[in-house]
Design a protein around this motif. Structure first.
Motif, short mmCIF file in Angstrom:
data_model
loop_
_atom_site.label_atom_id
_atom_site.label_comp_id
_atom_site.label_asym_id
_atom_site.label_seq_id
_atom_site.Cartn_x
_atom_site.Cartn_y
_atom_site.Cartn_z
N SER A 21 0.88 -1.16 0.00
CA SER A 21 0.00 0.00 0.00
C SER A 21 0.92 1.22 0.00
O SER A 21 1.51 1.57 1.02
N TRP A 22 1.07 1.84 -1.16
CA TRP A 22 2.08 2.87 -1.35
C TRP A 22 1.62 4.23 -0.82
O TRP A 22 0.49 4.64 -1.01
N GLU A 23 2.55 4.93 -0.18
CA GLU A 23 2.33 6.27 0.36
C GLU A 23 3.46 7.16 -0.14
O GLU A 23 4.63 6.77 -0.12
N GLU A 30 8.17 6.84 -2.88
CA GLU A 30 7.02 6.29 -2.18
C GLU A 30 7.51 5.16 -1.30
O GLU A 30 8.57 4.59 -1.55
N CYS A 32 5.96 1.64 1.20
CA CYS A 32 4.81 0.82 1.58
C CYS A 32 4.50 1.07 3.05
O CYS A 32 5.39 1.02 3.90
N LEU A 33 3.24 1.31 3.34
CA LEU A 33 2.82 1.57 4.72
C LEU A 33 2.99 0.35 5.63
O LEU A 33 3.09 0.49 6.84
#
Length: 113
Positions: A21-23, A30, A32-33
């Motif tokens: 889940s990229w932020e 970016e 990953c969360l």
């Protein structure tokens, strides 16, 4: 169940990998969360899509070495989900095979508690 939900379950439960889940951290990076893996925003890495052979093929190869592989085959056959004459047709079809695998994984989780 959507293909995205199928892909997420197979990634996390069968491959035991992160469903990223990229932020956006900076304009160029970016992360990953969940696993904190980073990537450049220009990278096109996405999570696996098991409706496509390029992701499903390696998954199919991997699951054959799992201790539960024979149980998977037997359950699918016994439940008529892969009836005689259609077993390979279902297993070798990425969309149908991945859905059958997800149902098996979910049933095992329900049984194992």
């Amino acid at each position: 169940m959507t293909q995205n939900e199928v892909d997420k379950i197979l990634t996390e439960k069968v491959l035991r990998e992160c469903w990223h889940s990229w932020e956006l951290a900076t304009p160029d990076v970016e992360y990953c969360l969940k696993c904190r893996k980073g990537r450049d925003t220009g990278d096109i890495y996405i999570n696996p899509d098991f409706s496509k052979w390029e992701d499903y093929g390696p998954l199919l190869e991997k699951i054959q070495s799992e201790t539960w592989w024979e149980d998977f085959v037997a359950v699918q056959w016994d439940n008529g989900l892969m009836p005689e004459g259609n077993f390979l047709g279902t297993l070798l079809n990425p969309a149908r095979g991945s859905l059958a695998l997800v149902e098996f994984v979910k049933d095992r989780e329900d049984t194992d508690g």
